[in-house]
Design a protein around this motif. Structure first.
Motif, PDB file in Angstrom:
ATOM      1  N   PHE A 170       7.380  -4.740  -9.189  1.00 20.10           N
ATOM      2  CA  PHE A 170       7.320  -6.033  -8.492  1.00 20.10           C
ATOM      3  C   PHE A 170       8.268  -6.099  -7.300  1.00 20.10           C
ATOM      4  N   ALA A 171       9.343  -5.323  -7.363  1.00 17.90           N
ATOM      5  CA  ALA A 171      10.275  -5.299  -6.237  1.00 17.90           C
ATOM      6  C   ALA A 171       9.712  -4.469  -5.089  1.00 17.90           C
ATOM      7  N   PHE A 172       8.949  -3.435  -5.455  1.00 18.07           N
ATOM      8  CA  PHE A 172       8.451  -2.499  -4.447  1.00 18.07           C
ATOM      9  C   PHE A 172       7.184  -2.996  -3.738  1.00 18.07           C
ATOM     10  N   LEU A 173       6.367  -3.786  -4.462  1.00 16.19           N
ATOM     11  CA  LEU A 173       5.089  -4.250  -3.895  1.00 16.19           C
ATOM     12  C   LEU A 173       5.233  -4.969  -2.552  1.00 16.19           C
ATOM     13  N   PRO A 174       6.120  -5.986  -2.446  1.00 13.42           N
ATOM     14  CA  PRO A 174       6.233  -6.683  -1.154  1.00 13.42           C
ATOM     15  C   PRO A 174       6.707  -5.779  -0.018  1.00 13.42           C
ATOM     16  N   ALA A 175       7.568  -4.781  -0.360  1.00 13.65           N
ATOM     17  CA  ALA A 175       8.075  -3.876   0.681  1.00 13.65           C
ATOM     18  C   ALA A 175       6.944  -3.048   1.300  1.00 13.65           C
ATOM     19  N   LEU A 176       5.851  -2.863   0.527  1.00 10.21           N
ATOM     20  CA  LEU A 176       4.696  -2.110   1.043  1.00 10.21           C
ATOM     21  C   LEU A 176       4.013  -2.844   2.202  1.00 10.21           C
ATOM     22  N   LEU A 177       4.255  -4.180   2.264  1.00 10.50           N
ATOM     23  CA  LEU A 177       3.633  -4.971   3.330  1.00 10.50           C
ATOM     24  C   LEU A 177       4.197  -4.626   4.704  1.00 10.50           C
ATOM     25  N   VAL A 178       5.393  -4.060   4.739  1.00 12.90           N
ATOM     26  CA  VAL A 178       6.034  -3.736   6.031  1.00 12.90           C
ATOM     27  C   VAL A 178       5.193  -2.723   6.822  1.00 12.90           C
ATOM     28  N   PRO A 179       4.841  -1.538   6.227  1.00 11.94           N
ATOM     29  CA  PRO A 179       3.997  -0.616   7.001  1.00 11.94           C
ATOM     30  C   PRO A 179       2.609  -1.175   7.289  1.00 11.94           C
ATOM     31  N   VAL A 180       2.067  -1.989   6.347  1.00 14.36           N
ATOM     32  CA  VAL A 180       0.743  -2.597   6.575  1.00 14.36           C
ATOM     33  C   VAL A 180       0.812  -3.501   7.816  1.00 14.36           C
ATOM     34  N   ARG A 181       1.899  -4.280   7.903  1.00 14.02           N
ATOM     35  CA  ARG A 181       2.079  -5.172   9.046  1.00 14.02           C
ATOM     36  C   ARG A 181       2.200  -4.365  10.345  1.00 14.02           C
ATOM     37  N   TYR A 182       2.975  -3.290  10.285  1.00 16.04           N
ATOM     38  CA  TYR A 182       3.122  -2.427  11.468  1.00 16.04           C
ATOM     39  C   TYR A 182       1.765  -1.893  11.919  1.00 16.04           C
ATOM     40  N   TYR A 183       0.952  -1.480  10.927  1.00 16.74           N
ATOM     41  CA  TYR A 183      -0.363  -0.936  11.239  1.00 16.74           C
ATOM     42  C   TYR A 183      -1.221  -2.008  11.915  1.00 16.74           C
ATOM     43  N   LYS A 184      -1.212  -3.224  11.306  1.00 16.26           N
ATOM     44  CA  LYS A 184      -2.035  -4.320  11.820  1.00 16.26           C
ATOM     45  C   LYS A 184      -1.614  -4.726  13.226  1.00 16.26           C
ATOM     46  N   ILE A 185      -0.315  -4.755  13.453  1.00 18.62           N
ATOM     47  CA  ILE A 185       0.176  -5.234  14.750  1.00 18.62           C
ATOM     48  C   ILE A 185      -0.049  -4.204  15.850  1.00 18.62           C
ATOM     49  N   GLY A 186      -0.314  -2.987  15.448  1.00 18.77           N
ATOM     50  CA  GLY A 186      -0.666  -1.994  16.449  1.00 18.77           C
ATOM     51  C   GLY A 186       0.436  -1.038  16.830  1.00 18.77           C
ATOM     52  N   TYR A 187       1.486  -0.975  16.042  1.00 20.46           N
ATOM     53  CA  TYR A 187       2.566  -0.065  16.401  1.00 20.46           C
ATOM     54  C   TYR A 187       2.140   1.404  16.296  1.00 20.46           C
ATOM     55  N   ILE A 188       1.183   1.624  15.426  1.00 20.42           N
ATOM     56  CA  ILE A 188       0.802   3.022  15.202  1.00 20.42           C
ATOM     57  C   ILE A 188      -0.164   3.511  16.286  1.00 20.42           C
ATOM     58  N   PHE A 189      -1.147   2.669  16.622  1.00 25.32           N
ATOM     59  CA  PHE A 189      -2.175   3.145  17.551  1.00 25.32           C
ATOM     60  C   PHE A 189      -2.052   2.595  18.973  1.00 25.32           C
ATOM     61  N   LYS A 190      -1.238   1.537  19.138  1.00 22.18           N
ATOM     62  CA  LYS A 190      -1.126   0.974  20.486  1.00 22.18           C
ATOM     63  C   LYS A 190       0.328   0.933  20.918  1.00 22.18           C
TER      64      LYS A 190
END
Lengths: 107, 226
Positions: free
Chosen positions: B126-146
């Protein structure tokens, strides 16, 4: 400008204009005061951001001429706050006028 | 004054170097272009831009103060939202769900013989699950591809998303210090206390997920507009 008055000015302008962007606010202040009041020294944006964080304003963005424009508008809480802030300003101005003998006290 | 594409490009590059966050960059860029429209063509583009920055923002050195005040305001706003989302689980109507979850967790702990190490794994999960949202957010915002500028919301979001994980790491450090890392003491704790800890972790995680869904809505609206 006296501390706190900028926030009152912003809230009042947004009450009258429903939604405005940063540059529009600076121009409106200049226009209404015939150039006597100029928002300088980067005071406007910190005040806008603070009002937003305090829940008085909300923002939304629109694309204008291929660029993002951020608009500010009053929240319900901000709408209520305008009346209180204006009353406070009114009382303050009256007291200042009395203190500086700018007008005789009304009995 | 109406700037041409090359001048706009020049201004974008200048502001990108001087400003750290996407939000302030967009706001300052829009302000300058809006102000330029009312300026006469008599002066050069560079001196007109410098004049606007000096008159409306107190000079280029003052821009970082605007960014700093913005960062503080956003941090305050997001922290407030996070605690409101968390405390909502203790108020009606969400408290009903909290009560149901608590009853289920209590029933499991009380009736099923769960190993102490399993409790620890549940905490970590339960502590680790929310931290997984950080890379998901980065992906969505475009840090990886844009090539997207850093957002003012990045650091505070990371701090909030990793908050349950930080709590978990701190408690584990304490357990290591006090030589209780075999978690055997968890088995001797009252089911009620264990229920409170687990439910608190679940609600913290749910608050982070809710905050991130609001974040993703903002990101979606921005990416749709661009």
């Amino acid at each position: 400008m006296l501390k706190g008055t900028l926030q009152t000015i912003i809230l009042k302008l947004l009450e009258d204009n429903s939604q405005m962007y940063g540059y529009e606010i600076t121009q409106k202040v200049k226009e209404v005061t015939a150039g006597e009041f100029i928002l300088t020294e980067g005071a406007l944006y910190p005040a806008l951001h603070k009002l937003e964080a305090d829940g008085m304003l909300e923002t939304f963005t629109e694309v204008v001429d291929s660029r993002v424009r951020k608009y500010y508008r009053l929240t319900e809480q901000g709408g209520k706050e305008v009346t209180d802030k204006l009353n406070e300003a009114q009382v303050f101005i009256e007291q200042l006028q009395l203190l500086l003998n700018l007008k005789p006290a009304v009995k | 004054m109406k700037p041409g594409p090359q001048q706009k490009q020049q201004l974008q590059e200048y502001l990108r170097k001087g400003l750290k966050y996407r939000e302030t960059y967009e706001e300052v860029y829009d302000h300058i272009l809006a102000a330029l429209a009312y300026k006469p063509e008599t002066s050069t583009f560079n001196s007109t831009v410098n004049e606007i920055i000096r008159d409306d923002f107190g000079g280029s050195k003052n821009l970082w103060r605007i960014e700093e005040s913005f960062r503080k305001s956003v941090a305050k706003d997001m922290s407030k939202q996070f605690w409101q989302l968390f405390s909502a689980y203790l108020k009606f109507p969400l408290v009903v769900y909290t009560a149901i979850i608590s009853a289920i967790v209590y029933y499991i702990i009380y009736n099923i013989n769960v190993q102490p190490v399993a409790f620890e794994r549940i905490f970590i999960l339960f502590a680790f699950l929310p931290a997984l949202l950080v890379p998901v957010r980065y992906y969505k915002i475009g840090y990886i591809f844009k090539d997207t500028k850093k957002s003012v919301r990045d650091n505070i979001f990371i701090w909030i998303a990793q908050f349950p994980l930080r709590l978990c790491i701190c408690s584990n450090m304490l357990l290591l210090i006090y030589h209780k890392a075999d978690f055997s003491f968890l088995g001797s704790l009252e089911p009620l206390i264990l229920t409170i800890i687990i439910v608190a972790e679940i609600t913290l995680s749910l608050a982070v997920i809710k905050l991130s869904s609001a974040e993703f809505k903002i990101i979606k609206s921005l990416t749709h507009q661009q």
